[in-house]
Design a protein around this motif. Sequence first.
Motif, PDB file in Angstrom:
ATOM      1  N   LEU A  55       0.614  -1.305   0.030  1.00  9.40           N
ATOM      2  CA  LEU A  55      -0.076  -0.019   0.046  1.00  9.40           C
ATOM      3  C   LEU A  55       0.975   1.278   0.000  1.00  9.40           C
ATOM      4  O   LEU A  55       0.573   2.324  -0.869  1.00  9.40           O
ATOM      5  CB  LEU A  55      -0.877   0.041   1.158  1.00  9.40           C
ATOM      6  N   ASP A  73      -9.218  -7.219   4.459  1.00  7.21           N
ATOM      7  CA  ASP A  73      -9.312  -5.574   4.032  1.00  7.21           C
ATOM      8  C   ASP A  73      -8.025  -4.927   3.276  1.00  7.21           C
ATOM      9  O   ASP A  73      -8.354  -3.961   2.523  1.00  7.21           O
ATOM     10  CB  ASP A  73      -9.700  -5.062   5.615  1.00  7.21           C
ATOM     11  N   ASP A  78      -7.803  -2.851  -0.195  1.00  4.40           N
ATOM     12  CA  ASP A  78      -7.395  -1.538  -0.176  1.00  4.40           C
ATOM     13  C   ASP A  78      -6.309  -1.603  -1.209  1.00  4.40           C
ATOM     14  O   ASP A  78      -6.062  -0.543  -2.141  1.00  4.40           O
ATOM     15  CB  ASP A  78      -6.423  -1.100   1.207  1.00  4.40           C
ATOM     16  N   GLN A 100      -6.595   1.105  -4.544  1.00  6.44           N
ATOM     17  CA  GLN A 100      -5.633   1.944  -4.880  1.00  6.44           C
ATOM     18  C   GLN A 100      -5.303   1.661  -6.247  1.00  6.44           C
ATOM     19  O   GLN A 100      -4.958   2.629  -7.108  1.00  6.44           O
ATOM     20  CB  GLN A 100      -4.291   1.609  -4.159  1.00  6.44           C
TER      21      GLN A 100
END
Length: 233
Positions: free
Chosen positions: A110, A168, A172, A176
């Motif tokens: 991330l 989760d 994410d 993105q």
Amino acid sequence: MFGRGRADVGLDGDRHRSLTRARTWNAFSDLVYAAPMASATAAGAGRTGTRAAETAARKRRILAAAATLARRGGYEAVQMRDVAAAAEVALGTLYRHYTSKDQLLLAVQLDQTETLRRQLELQPPRGATPAVRVADVLRRACKGLERDPLVTGAMVRAMFAAEPDVVDMKRDVQAQLRGIIESAIGDDAPSLDGVVDVLGHVWFAAIAFWANGLTDGTAMADRLANAALLLLE
């Protein structure tokens, strides 16, 4: 008959003096106590800000330590105890932030994807059409992944983890990647929802093929660019 007697006047005078003393005391209290209370409030806000900054700095050290270990030895080299030692945090603190190695590696992904997004803001993708712009984005992303093959391989392996605590974070990561593709497409993105979804899946599949040695970096970039052109033109 309706005038006030001397006793009444005296009583009003006493009441007036009492009210005056009360107002004076209230004003004094406000002066004495308001400043410390304001200082305490400001100090509390300052401590909250400091704690938030410390937490953010701690997370940056943790992510940097995990990436460094992965860079040296891939997925197997990322051990939570070693990450904690390298980041100079207690092992319990590390587990409060990230409950597993896979969750930690997805946090690294991330962070790296966010870095790519910021770079694309500074240097927007080139091309007159959505297809060409998306192809440019995918090629640039592939170059970044190639620079750290062991880190990329570790992150891809974490994406395949089946533990509930990573679901989760997987979403994410997908969000993105989707956001980056949508930004490259531009105003037409809402009408191309299905295409964006397919491109996201193709992107992930191409990275997985490359990370597992089934293709080289150039072929990965070419396939992603071709997929963008086929789906968007």
